[in-house]
Enzyme design. Structure first.
Site, PDB file in Angstrom:
ATOM      1  N   CYS A  68     -10.802   0.360   7.530  1.00 22.46           N
ATOM      2  CA  CYS A  68     -10.197   1.664   7.823  1.00 22.46           C
ATOM      3  C   CYS A  68     -10.831   2.774   6.996  1.00 22.46           C
ATOM      4  CB  CYS A  68      -8.688   1.625   7.585  1.00 22.46           C
ATOM      5  SG  CYS A  68      -8.180   1.158   5.917  1.00 22.46           S
ATOM      6  N   GLU A 104       0.860  -1.209   0.000  1.00 26.73           N
ATOM      7  CA  GLU A 104       0.000   0.000   0.000  1.00 26.73           C
ATOM      8  C   GLU A 104       0.881   1.238   0.000  1.00 26.73           C
ATOM      9  OE1 GLU A 104      -2.248  -1.024   3.652  1.00 26.73           O
ATOM     10  OE2 GLU A 104      -3.868  -1.596   2.326  1.00 26.73           O
TER      11      GLU A 104
END
Ligand SMILES: [Zn+2]
Length: 588
Positions: free
Chosen positions: A345, A261
């Site tokens: 998230c 990521e």
């Protein structure tokens, strides 16, 4: 709508039961991932910012239920993380790199501050202070009998600085400094993924996990705001320049790589394979807000606005109940928003930002009021000397560039109006219908200083012609392509508007003229851009091969005129699935 929907997910997925379990109120096993507490805290922060302005008894009840569950789960020594209970209790604070205890603690502290400011209640705030005290007692220099440490996922730093501001207790700020200074010493493995490869003050570029890096920058900016340490500011400015010149999507999106990521190399900005996590865009908003507050420079507001309207907003469906984790700039139609994720998230972060948005429109300094964003609405603002000013914006921004601001306040002060960097065509400003005699430089704030009287008003005009944007020549995926922008909005084309067209055959000329048209019936009401572009007839030769030798004379493709409609990028993937393109071929 988003808050009750996400509350149901907190219940259904066991995230709230984890707190009840920690309190001994249920015998259920721990459910979900090690960092799931953070979703509960982020939801609660969003609820608090919402309750600050909205009277919503049902939401208030949900928030109280959550606060009760959290408070009941806290251990006598202040420790609070529902994963590390019972059979896992011996593992507390044993793996700061991977297990997110300090990350969750940071979100609890932020939620508690929001809850206290919004509702005036102190229960959760006491819980947060007790946990923060436990953290301060546990981590610190060896010579004080504590443990040197730094977290694998940044977040606690900005939370502790805010807690220091809220309480006046500088030890919380010192604790944030300690965690920042311990980073880059190899305590958690020395990997760029955690920004542990170099000390913060020596960073030259953004590496590793994009969301973590944004949160690290936020913490460092908060510390600079309190300490004024030049090396922190120099690092933040260096990273900002590097990011905006080499590591950012035209949408404001951050993080090129799915693996880790993470940020990529300079100019590594793939479109379809973009990661550009919604949380990274949120992190950029948070960081740029801090840079704006400490520097007062419009470039930070420009980037905040870019990330907000594009990279972030694309992460949320028009009805506010489905979310993207990744935000590509090209797609074949398979990437669709979801109501929730196993790792949730992004949804909880999205509602947290949306609920706190009113706080990003204005700020104050000793001199007066700063207007950062233009949006229909009213505000009651307290000046540094205690005077109250009411501002009312009348505007259809971002669809139109006219903004009228009524000022209800008396006496002398300045109103600083942002002239966005995208307003290259030149802004104009009238005060009580008289043109202001001042240079109006795009990418700056213009100060209107006067003795204000009842009935004063300003009229700002920010022309927003359609702009064809090109990318740096080294961003090779976008060679010979353009992206469309109008005002702060990035545009895109979707297959659903062009059923007969392969979007890859679409080409624009520098002279292609766009007609902006408001379509109230489309996508919740948007300005679309319509134009006659051209469609390349792919030579038949290419149907049979992938490569061929370049011929000297070259071959002029056959073009047909084609009508196209571009929509705001944030609104894509809200209709039937189909291809998406942000970057379009250009001729010439
Ligand atoms: Zn996320």
């Amino acid at each position: 709508m988003s808050l009750p929907a996400q509350y149901r997910f907190l219940e259904e997925t066991g995230r709230l039961d984890n707190f009840r379990r920690a309190a001994g109120a249920t015998g259920l096993p721990f459910q979900g991932r090690v960092y799931n507490d953070s979703d509960v805290y982020k939801w609660l922060e969003a609820a608090a910012w919402t309750l600050a302005t909205d009277d919503d008894p049902a939401l208030e009840q949900m928030a109280e239920t959550v606060v009760e569950a959290i408070a009941a789960a806290q251990q006598p020594d202040g420790y609070l993380n529902t994963y590390f209970m019972f059979e896992q209790a011996a593992k507390r604070w044993t793996n700061l790199r991977d297990l997110h205890e300090l990350y969750c603690a940071g979100h609890l502290i932020q939620a508690a501050i929001a809850d206290r400011r919004a509702t005036g209640r102190g229960r959760l705030f006491q819980v947060a202070c007790h946990l923060a005290d436990h953290i301060c007692a546990t981590f610190g220099p060896l010579e004080q009998g504590k443990r040197p440490a730094t977290p694998g996922h940044e977040e606690i730093e900005m939370a502790l600085v805010e807690l220091a501001r809220e309480t006046g207790e500088t030890r919380y700020q010192a604790q944030a400094s300690f965690f920042l200074d311990q980073r880059g010493q190899g305590l958690i493995g020395g990997q760029a993924y955690h920004q542990d490869h170099r000390p913060f003050r020596s960073l030259e570029r953004l590496d590793g996990h994009a969301v973590r890096h944004m949160y690290l920058n936020c913490g460092a900016a908060d510390l600079y705001t309190e300490t004024g340490e030049p090396a922190l500011l120099a690092t933040l400015e260096r990273l900002w320049v590097q990011m905006t010149q080499r590591q950012m999507y035209v949408s404001g999106g951050l993080g090129s790589r799915h693996v880790g990521e993470a940020f990529g190399q300079d100019y590594e900005l793939p479109n379809a394979r973009a990661y550009a996590e919604t949380c990274a865009a949120i992190g950029s908003v948070l960081w740029n807000w801090r840079m704006l507050a400490l520097a007062g420079e419009a470039q930070y507001a420009d980037l905040l606005e870019l990330a907000l309207y594009n990279a972030f907003l694309a992460g949320v469906s028009l009805d506010g109940t489905a979310y993207f984790y990744e935000n590509p700039l090209a797609d074949d139609g398979r990437h669709r928003r979801q109501a929730w994720f196993d790792c949730a998230c992004c949804p909880t972060n999205a509602i947290r930002l949306l609920a706190s948005l009113p706080g990003y429109v204005y700020s104050t300094s000793e001199e007066g009021i700063w207007v950062h964003l233009y949006a229909q609405g009213a505000a009651r603002i307290q000046l540094a000397d205690g005077r109250i000013v009411h501002l009312r914006q009348h505007t259809r921004h971002p669809w139109e560039g006219q903004v009228e601001i009524e000022v209800e306040g008396q006496g002398e002060f300045s109103l600083f109006l942002r002239l966005p960097g995208w307003c290259e065509a030149g802004a104009s400003l009238e005060v009580n219908s008289q043109p202001l005699d001042a240079a109006l430089q795009p990418g700056s704030y213009v100060a209107v200083h006067r003795t204000w009287r009842p009935g004063d008003s300003l009229r700002l005009n920010l022309p927003m012609p359609v702009r064809q944007m090109q990318a740096h020549p080294y961003a090779l995926e976008n060679t010979a392509r353009v992206a469309l922008m109008r005002g702060p909005l990035l545009y895109c084309v979707e297959g659903v508007d062009h059923p007969q067209l392969d979007l890859r055959d679409l080409t624009l000329a520098p002279t292609t003229a766009f007609t902006p048209t408001f379509r109230g019936d489309l996508l919740g009401g948007v300005v679309v851009l319509q134009a006659t572009a051209s469609q390349i007839d792919l030579p038949a030769d290419w149907h049979r091969r992938l490569y061929r030798t370049v011929s000297g004379a070259g071959e002029q493709p056959v073009r047909q005129p084609v009508e196209i409609t571009a929509i705001p990028y944030y609104a894509w993937a809200n209709r039937e699935p189909g291809p998406l393109q942000v970057w379009l071929q250009r001729t010439g």
